[in-house]
Write an enzyme that holds these catalytic residues in place. Structure first.
Site, PDB file in Angstrom:
ATOM      1  N   ARG A   1      -9.139   0.500  11.557  1.00 42.01           N
ATOM      2  CA  ARG A   1      -7.941   0.720  12.367  1.00 42.01           C
ATOM      3  C   ARG A   1      -7.237  -0.587  12.742  1.00 42.01           C
ATOM      4  O   ARG A   1      -6.564  -0.664  13.765  1.00 42.01           O
ATOM      5  CB  ARG A   1      -8.281   1.528  13.630  1.00 42.01           C
ATOM      6  CG  ARG A   1      -8.804   2.909  13.287  1.00 42.01           C
ATOM      7  CD  ARG A   1      -9.252   3.711  14.462  1.00 42.01           C
ATOM      8  NE  ARG A   1     -10.003   4.868  14.001  1.00 42.01           N
ATOM      9  CZ  ARG A   1      -9.443   6.026  13.600  1.00 42.01           C
ATOM     10  NH1 ARG A   1      -8.158   6.168  13.622  1.00 42.01           N
ATOM     11  NH2 ARG A   1     -10.196   7.005  13.170  1.00 42.01           N
TER      12      ARG A   1
ATOM     13  N   TYR B   1       2.572   0.594  14.976  1.00 45.44           N
ATOM     14  CA  TYR B   1       1.616   0.417  13.901  1.00 45.44           C
ATOM     15  C   TYR B   1       1.852   1.371  12.737  1.00 45.44           C
ATOM     16  O   TYR B   1       1.886   2.568  12.906  1.00 45.44           O
ATOM     17  CB  TYR B   1       0.190   0.634  14.414  1.00 45.44           C
ATOM     18  CG  TYR B   1      -0.847   0.499  13.332  1.00 45.44           C
ATOM     19  CD1 TYR B   1      -1.151  -0.760  12.821  1.00 45.44           C
ATOM     20  CD2 TYR B   1      -1.482   1.604  12.796  1.00 45.44           C
ATOM     21  CE1 TYR B   1      -2.079  -0.893  11.813  1.00 45.44           C
ATOM     22  CE2 TYR B   1      -2.411   1.482  11.790  1.00 45.44           C
ATOM     23  CZ  TYR B   1      -2.710   0.226  11.300  1.00 45.44           C
ATOM     24  OH  TYR B   1      -3.633   0.095  10.297  1.00 45.44           O
TER      25      TYR B   1
ATOM     26  N   LYS C   1      -1.866  -2.231   8.172  1.00 44.39           N
ATOM     27  CA  LYS C   1      -2.190  -3.648   8.326  1.00 44.39           C
ATOM     28  C   LYS C   1      -1.435  -4.444   7.267  1.00 44.39           C
ATOM     29  O   LYS C   1      -1.185  -3.949   6.176  1.00 44.39           O
ATOM     30  CB  LYS C   1      -3.701  -3.792   8.119  1.00 44.39           C
ATOM     31  CG  LYS C   1      -4.298  -5.004   8.740  1.00 44.39           C
ATOM     32  CD  LYS C   1      -4.449  -4.887  10.225  1.00 44.39           C
ATOM     33  CE  LYS C   1      -4.738  -6.246  10.811  1.00 44.39           C
ATOM     34  NZ  LYS C   1      -4.327  -6.330  12.190  1.00 44.39           N
TER      35      LYS C   1
ATOM     36  N   ASP D   1       0.881  -1.166   0.000  1.00 37.67           N
ATOM     37  CA  ASP D   1       0.000   0.000   0.000  1.00 37.67           C
ATOM     38  C   ASP D   1       0.916   1.212   0.000  1.00 37.67           C
ATOM     39  O   ASP D   1       1.658   1.434   0.954  1.00 37.67           O
ATOM     40  CB  ASP D   1      -0.859  -0.049   1.274  1.00 37.67           C
ATOM     41  CG  ASP D   1      -1.670   1.220   1.499  1.00 37.67           C
ATOM     42  OD1 ASP D   1      -1.539   2.171   0.704  1.00 37.67           O
ATOM     43  OD2 ASP D   1      -2.434   1.242   2.487  1.00 37.67           O
TER      44      ASP D   1
HETATM   45  C1  F6R Z   1      -7.057  -0.396   8.491  1.00 35.71           C
HETATM   46  C2  F6R Z   1      -6.863   0.927   7.873  1.00 35.71           C
HETATM   47  C3  F6R Z   1      -7.804   2.020   8.235  1.00 35.71           C
HETATM   48  C4  F6R Z   1      -7.111   3.068   9.115  1.00 35.71           C
HETATM   49  C5  F6R Z   1      -8.094   4.167   9.533  1.00 35.71           C
HETATM   50  C6  F6R Z   1      -7.441   5.268  10.342  1.00 35.71           C
HETATM   51  O1  F6R Z   1      -6.094  -1.289   8.065  1.00 35.71           O
HETATM   52  O2  F6R Z   1      -5.956   1.130   7.105  1.00 35.71           O
HETATM   53  O3  F6R Z   1      -8.972   1.526   8.836  1.00 35.71           O
HETATM   54  O4  F6R Z   1      -6.569   2.455  10.258  1.00 35.71           O
HETATM   55  O5  F6R Z   1      -8.675   4.752   8.394  1.00 35.71           O
HETATM   56  O6  F6R Z   1      -6.378   5.788   9.621  1.00 35.71           O
HETATM   57  P1  F6R Z   1      -5.484   7.032  10.094  1.00 35.71           P
HETATM   58  O7  F6R Z   1      -4.973   6.735  11.469  1.00 35.71           O
HETATM   59  O8  F6R Z   1      -4.408   7.091   9.037  1.00 35.71           O
HETATM   60  O9  F6R Z   1      -6.389   8.250  10.070  1.00 35.71           O
HETATM   61 MG    MG Z   2      -3.595   2.213   3.717  1.00 38.39          MG
HETATM   62 MG    MG Z   3      -4.584  -2.219   2.795  1.00 34.58          MG
END
Ligand code: F6R
Ligand code: MG
Ligand code: MG
Length: 365
Positions: free
Chosen positions: A265, A228, A231, A12
């Site tokens: 998340r 983190y 994912k 990604d």
């Molecule tokens: C799960 C994922 C999303 C982010 C969420 C918060 O793998 O990629 O669910 O965790 O959108 O993202 P941030 O912390 O970048 O705002």
């Molecule tokens: Mg992403």
């Molecule tokens: Mg992804």
């Protein structure tokens, strides 16, 4: 006869409207890099797809697994795509690249890698799975069912060429060690491990004669980086037919939208929804988690296809069921088992909350 290698390398490196969908310009940029490698003779063929915000490069060549030039080409493609993502101010630009200098092997640098090398059969079907918003352990249940469950795979019972069973190579991603187990002989022991999807993950599956049958990406980005940063959405390569489970047996377990960790998340359980490439857009609550399946024939190291395997009305009911399960799980809000247990969450405010409350906690009588 020379062997064929299939390398699926995914990352990604930026997406649109949050962590939703990889931008087409990124895919075009990867395409330019791989087209050049094809022209120069490093690759024999390739196909690029995406599942949600992840770009999956499916490459064939004759250089074996962990080939430095192939890995570097994939790394360069993701680096160039990152530049484009930065230019467009895409979300999470470059998020899966832990370093901007290639160090000989793309493993450990952020992207996920699934590879296998084999001598082509007279006709050689393979199936590639790519996921988003989940982790490698999401494949434990379906892969077990494909290669070890006679209620899924009829061939285990009625086809003499599958009747001996398969060997599973399982990684313990916490302790960094691995074990090979025989099925059906050790199936109960194997299930005792595979049920812990966050810790024990299938890396490869072999026929009893040692021939490769499946290979998965098992990178745990969050563990590698120490904190983190996304994912570790996995990919898998599975061989099908004559001596392996048939294509239909390989897709059959995905008709059950089992619960996997990931989703919002990286901290929630939700159903794994099988979709076509076009519908691999995890939008609702950043999900639910997706899997796409692409079927190819491998012919003299060229990829014939793909067939978009879940672009089939026979999976409509699975998708509906996944949507119903998503409703049901969502109603738990911040409660387990929708929210993951605290030690498995990618995001947590718990230490901060506990610290704030420390002075107010009293001994219970
Ligand atoms: C799960 C994922 C999303 C982010 C969420 C918060 O793998 O990629 O669910 O965790 O959108 O993202 P941030 O912390 O970048 O705002
Ligand atoms: Mg992403
Ligand atoms: Mg992804």
């Amino acid at each position: 006869m020379t062997k064929t290698t299939i390398s699926v390398i995914k990352a990604d490196v930026g997406s649109v409207a949050g962590h939703l969908v990889a931008h087409p310009n990124l895919i075009d940029t990867c395409d330019e890099v791989l087209a050049k490698a094809l022209e120069e003779g490093l690759l024999e063929d390739y196909y690029i797809t995406r599942c949600g915000d992840d770009i999956d490069m499916i490459m064939t060549h004759r250089n074996g697994e962990e080939n430095e030039e192939v890995h570097e080409t994939a790394f360069n493609a993701f680096m160039k795509a990152t530049e484009v993502a930065r230019g467009l101010k895409l979300y999470g630009a470059g998020q899966d690249l832990l370093s901007d200098t290639f160090s000989g092997n793309i493993k450990g640098m952020g992207p996920g890698v699934a590879e296998m090398e084999f001598k082509e059969r007279p006709s050689d079907p393979i199936i590639v799975y790519c996921c988003d918003k989940t982790e490698p352990g999401a494949f434990n249940l379906p892969l077990y069912r494909i290669f070890a469950d006679p209620f899924n795979t009829a061939g285990l019972v009625i086809d003499p060429s599958l009747h001996d069973g398969f060997k599973f190579e399982v990684f313990d991603v916490m302790e960094h060690r691995k074990v090979i187990m025989n099925c059906p002989e050790e199936s109960y022991d194997l299930l005792a491990l595979l049920g812990s999807t966050g810790r024990y993950v299938i890396k490869r599956i072999f026929k009893k004669n040692g021939e490769i049958a499946a290979s998965l990406s098992t990178e745990r980005l969050n563990l590698m980086a120490g904190s983190y940063i996304g994912k570790d959405d996995p990919a898998a390569i599975v061989r099908a037919q004559s001596g392996f489970p048939s294509a239909g047996e390989v897709v059959e377990p995905f008709a059950f939208p089992h619960l996997v960790s990931g989703w919002m998340r990286g901290s929630h359980n939700g159903p794994l929804m099988p979709t076509s490439q076009e519908e691999a857009n995890p939008i609702r609550f950043d999900g639910p988690p997706r899997v796409i399946g692409l079927g190819f024939q491998v012919a003299d190291s060229k990829l014939i296809g793909p067939v978009d395997l879940f672009d089939d009305p026979a999976f409509d009911r699975t998708r509906q069921q996944a949507a119903d399960i998503a409703d049901y799980m969502r109603r738990h809000g911040p409660f387990e088992p929708h929210r993951l247990p605290s030690e498995e969450m990618e995001y947590t405010s718990l230490p901060g909350v506990l610290e704030k409350l420390e002075s107010r906690f009293e001994k219970m009588d």
